[in-house]
Design a protein around this motif. Structure first.
Motif, PDB file in Angstrom:
ATOM      1  N   LYS A   1      34.273  21.863  60.035  1.00 37.74           N
ATOM      2  CA  LYS A   1      32.803  22.431  59.708  1.00 37.74           C
ATOM      3  C   LYS A   1      32.944  23.062  58.425  1.00 37.74           C
ATOM      4  CE  LYS A   1      30.319  26.241  61.087  1.00 37.74           C
ATOM      5  NZ  LYS A   1      30.006  27.127  62.164  1.00 37.74           N
ATOM      6  N   ARG A   2      34.099  23.792  58.250  1.00 40.56           N
ATOM      7  CA  ARG A   2      34.330  24.621  57.117  1.00 40.56           C
ATOM      8  C   ARG A   2      34.693  23.782  55.759  1.00 40.56           C
ATOM      9  NH1 ARG A   2      37.183  30.292  58.708  1.00 40.56           N
ATOM     10  NH2 ARG A   2      35.757  30.874  60.312  1.00 40.56           N
ATOM     11  N   LEU A   3      35.628  22.865  56.133  1.00 37.06           N
ATOM     12  CA  LEU A   3      36.008  22.102  55.072  1.00 37.06           C
ATOM     13  C   LEU A   3      34.404  21.146  54.372  1.00 37.06           C
ATOM     14  CD1 LEU A   3      38.079  20.448  53.266  1.00 37.06           C
ATOM     15  CD2 LEU A   3      38.565  19.014  55.254  1.00 37.06           C
ATOM     16  N   LEU A   4      33.868  20.697  55.416  1.00 37.62           N
ATOM     17  CA  LEU A   4      32.790  19.975  54.943  1.00 37.62           C
ATOM     18  C   LEU A   4      31.608  20.836  54.207  1.00 37.62           C
ATOM     19  CD1 LEU A   4      30.728  17.431  55.015  1.00 37.62           C
ATOM     20  CD2 LEU A   4      29.939  18.421  57.274  1.00 37.62           C
ATOM     21  N   ALA A   5      31.375  22.077  54.680  1.00 39.74           N
ATOM     22  CA  ALA A   5      30.643  22.945  53.801  1.00 39.74           C
ATOM     23  C   ALA A   5      31.252  23.354  52.405  1.00 39.74           C
ATOM     24  CB  ALA A   5      30.594  24.417  54.848  1.00 39.74           C
ATOM     25  N   MET A   6      32.701  23.376  52.551  1.00 38.08           N
ATOM     26  CA  MET A   6      33.505  23.750  51.164  1.00 38.08           C
ATOM     27  C   MET A   6      33.122  22.317  50.135  1.00 38.08           C
ATOM     28  SD  MET A   6      37.310  23.944  50.057  1.00 38.08           S
ATOM     29  CE  MET A   6      37.367  22.367  49.995  1.00 38.08           C
ATOM     30  N   GLU A   7      33.184  21.340  50.662  1.00 38.03           N
ATOM     31  CA  GLU A   7      32.918  19.942  49.793  1.00 38.03           C
ATOM     32  C   GLU A   7      31.619  19.775  49.592  1.00 38.03           C
ATOM     33  OE1 GLU A   7      34.370  17.072  52.783  1.00 38.03           O
ATOM     34  OE2 GLU A   7      36.434  17.372  52.080  1.00 38.03           O
ATOM     35  N   LEU A   8      30.460  20.117  50.223  1.00 34.10           N
ATOM     36  CA  LEU A   8      29.020  20.031  49.855  1.00 34.10           C
ATOM     37  C   LEU A   8      28.842  21.187  48.928  1.00 34.10           C
ATOM     38  CD1 LEU A   8      27.538  19.635  53.394  1.00 34.10           C
ATOM     39  CD2 LEU A   8      27.815  17.792  51.502  1.00 34.10           C
ATOM     40  N   ASP A   9      29.388  22.227  49.263  1.00 33.42           N
ATOM     41  CA  ASP A   9      29.067  23.396  48.310  1.00 33.42           C
ATOM     42  C   ASP A   9      29.663  23.125  46.707  1.00 33.42           C
ATOM     43  OD1 ASP A   9      28.337  26.098  47.041  1.00 33.42           O
ATOM     44  OD2 ASP A   9      30.279  26.944  47.562  1.00 33.42           O
ATOM     45  N   GLY A  10      30.756  22.518  46.711  1.00 40.05           N
ATOM     46  CA  GLY A  10      31.399  22.149  45.347  1.00 40.05           C
ATOM     47  C   GLY A  10      32.321  23.377  44.719  1.00 40.05           C
ATOM     48  N   GLU A  11      31.852  24.630  45.398  1.00 43.09           N
ATOM     49  CA  GLU A  11      32.569  25.622  44.868  1.00 43.09           C
ATOM     50  C   GLU A  11      33.873  25.866  45.287  1.00 43.09           C
ATOM     51  OE1 GLU A  11      33.398  29.048  42.410  1.00 43.09           O
ATOM     52  OE2 GLU A  11      31.702  27.808  42.188  1.00 43.09           O
ATOM     53  N   LEU A  12      35.240  25.979  44.509  1.00 39.85           N
ATOM     54  CA  LEU A  12      36.414  25.957  45.157  1.00 39.85           C
ATOM     55  C   LEU A  12      36.971  27.513  45.347  1.00 39.85           C
ATOM     56  CD1 LEU A  12      37.979  23.108  43.362  1.00 39.85           C
ATOM     57  CD2 LEU A  12      37.072  23.185  45.695  1.00 39.85           C
ATOM     58  N   GLY A  13      36.251  28.304  45.053  1.00 45.07           N
ATOM     59  CA  GLY A  13      36.397  29.738  45.066  1.00 45.07           C
ATOM     60  C   GLY A  13      37.094  30.401  43.607  1.00 45.07           C
ATOM     61  N   GLN A  14      37.739  31.391  43.803  1.00 47.14           N
ATOM     62  CA  GLN A  14      38.272  31.889  42.752  1.00 47.14           C
ATOM     63  C   GLN A  14      39.890  31.918  42.750  1.00 47.14           C
ATOM     64  OE1 GLN A  14      36.878  36.002  43.518  1.00 47.14           O
ATOM     65  NE2 GLN A  14      35.362  35.526  42.049  1.00 47.14           N
ATOM     66  N   SER A  15      40.569  32.140  41.362  1.00 45.17           N
ATOM     67  CA  SER A  15      41.876  31.851  41.461  1.00 45.17           C
ATOM     68  C   SER A  15      42.520  33.120  42.380  1.00 45.17           C
ATOM     69  CB  SER A  15      42.290  31.673  39.942  1.00 45.17           C
ATOM     70  OG  SER A  15      42.195  32.995  39.525  1.00 45.17           O
ATOM     71  N   TRP A  16      43.849  32.877  42.450  1.00 45.26           N
ATOM     72  CA  TRP A  16      44.671  33.904  43.028  1.00 45.26           C
ATOM     73  C   TRP A  16      44.649  35.136  41.976  1.00 45.26           C
ATOM     74  CZ3 TRP A  16      45.797  36.995  46.556  1.00 45.26           C
ATOM     75  CH2 TRP A  16      46.842  37.745  46.510  1.00 45.26           C
ATOM     76  N   ASP A  17      44.777  34.816  40.786  1.00 40.58           N
ATOM     77  CA  ASP A  17      44.885  35.959  39.834  1.00 40.58           C
ATOM     78  C   ASP A  17      43.632  36.863  39.667  1.00 40.58           C
ATOM     79  OD1 ASP A  17      47.488  35.485  38.742  1.00 40.58           O
ATOM     80  OD2 ASP A  17      46.624  34.053  37.227  1.00 40.58           O
ATOM     81  N   VAL A  18      42.439  36.130  40.154  1.00 40.03           N
ATOM     82  CA  VAL A  18      41.036  36.936  40.061  1.00 40.03           C
ATOM     83  C   VAL A  18      41.156  37.803  41.299  1.00 40.03           C
ATOM     84  CG1 VAL A  18      38.561  36.441  40.053  1.00 40.03           C
ATOM     85  CG2 VAL A  18      40.035  35.186  38.464  1.00 40.03           C
ATOM     86  N   VAL A  19      41.320  37.120  42.300  1.00 45.14           N
ATOM     87  CA  VAL A  19      41.429  37.842  43.697  1.00 45.14           C
ATOM     88  C   VAL A  19      42.258  38.803  43.725  1.00 45.14           C
ATOM     89  CG1 VAL A  19      42.013  37.659  46.028  1.00 45.14           C
ATOM     90  CG2 VAL A  19      40.758  35.718  44.797  1.00 45.14           C
ATOM     91  N   LYS A  20      43.368  38.825  42.995  1.00 41.71           N
ATOM     92  CA  LYS A  20      44.500  39.965  43.098  1.00 41.71           C
ATOM     93  C   LYS A  20      44.015  41.018  42.094  1.00 41.71           C
ATOM     94  CE  LYS A  20      48.268  39.001  40.792  1.00 41.71           C
ATOM     95  NZ  LYS A  20      50.073  38.451  40.522  1.00 41.71           N
ATOM     96  N   GLN A  21      43.352  40.733  41.103  1.00 39.37           N
ATOM     97  CA  GLN A  21      42.956  41.774  40.075  1.00 39.37           C
ATOM     98  C   GLN A  21      41.938  42.679  40.977  1.00 39.37           C
ATOM     99  OE1 GLN A  21      43.567  42.880  37.342  1.00 39.37           O
ATOM    100  NE2 GLN A  21      45.443  41.567  37.203  1.00 39.37           N
ATOM    101  N   ARG A  22      40.903  41.832  41.721  1.00 41.27           N
ATOM    102  CA  ARG A  22      39.741  42.474  42.286  1.00 41.27           C
ATOM    103  C   ARG A  22      40.423  43.454  43.471  1.00 41.27           C
ATOM    104  NH1 ARG A  22      36.875  38.270  44.490  1.00 41.27           N
ATOM    105  NH2 ARG A  22      37.885  38.622  46.442  1.00 41.27           N
ATOM    106  N   ILE A  23      41.354  42.969  44.163  1.00 41.64           N
ATOM    107  CA  ILE A  23      41.935  43.765  45.292  1.00 41.64           C
ATOM    108  C   ILE A  23      42.633  44.958  44.573  1.00 41.64           C
ATOM    109  CG2 ILE A  23      43.908  43.929  47.039  1.00 41.64           C
ATOM    110  CD1 ILE A  23      43.229  40.931  47.240  1.00 41.64           C
ATOM    111  N   LEU A  24      43.570  44.840  43.526  1.00 42.10           N
ATOM    112  CA  LEU A  24      44.187  46.064  42.825  1.00 42.10           C
ATOM    113  C   LEU A  24      43.442  47.027  42.183  1.00 42.10           C
ATOM    114  CD1 LEU A  24      47.366  44.064  41.681  1.00 42.10           C
ATOM    115  CD2 LEU A  24      47.109  45.440  43.601  1.00 42.10           C
ATOM    116  N   PHE A  25      42.237  46.368  41.590  1.00 42.60           N
ATOM    117  CA  PHE A  25      41.627  47.291  40.758  1.00 42.60           C
ATOM    118  C   PHE A  25      40.019  47.600  41.213  1.00 42.60           C
ATOM    119  CE2 PHE A  25      45.272  45.473  38.121  1.00 42.60           C
ATOM    120  CZ  PHE A  25      45.815  46.706  37.870  1.00 42.60           C
ATOM    121  N   GLY A  26      39.776  46.571  42.311  1.00 37.70           N
ATOM    122  CA  GLY A  26      38.442  46.961  42.713  1.00 37.70           C
ATOM    123  C   GLY A  26      37.309  46.172  41.803  1.00 37.70           C
TER     124      GLY A  26
END
Length: 66
Positions: free
Chosen positions: A41-66
């Motif tokens: 179900k989640r894989l199908l939702a991701m494929e339909l959405d087309g958005e692959l999310g954010q890169s690890w670098d972006v996520v890490k920056q958000r975690i570290l620096f809010g």
């Protein structure tokens, strides 16, 4: 066992043994049919959405620096 009394090498060895036991147990488990359905179900939702999310670098920056 009092972990605080172990030296660094003993703590590392204990951590490695613990991690290995978790890895072996995790490798022996199988997904339930409900878990497989949820993943599908989640894989199908991701494929339909087309958005692959954010890169690890972006996520890490958000975690570290809010």
């Amino acid at each position: 066992m009092n972990i605080q009394q172990l030296n660094t090498d003993e703590k590392i060895q204990l951590a490695e043994q613990l991690w290995e036991s978790v890895r072996v147990e995790a490798g022996n488990s199988e997904l339930t049919s409900l878990e497989c359905q949820e993943l599908d179900k989640r894989l199908l939702a991701m494929e339909l959405d087309g958005e692959l999310g954010q890169s690890w670098d972006v996520v890490k920056q958000r975690i570290l620096f809010g």
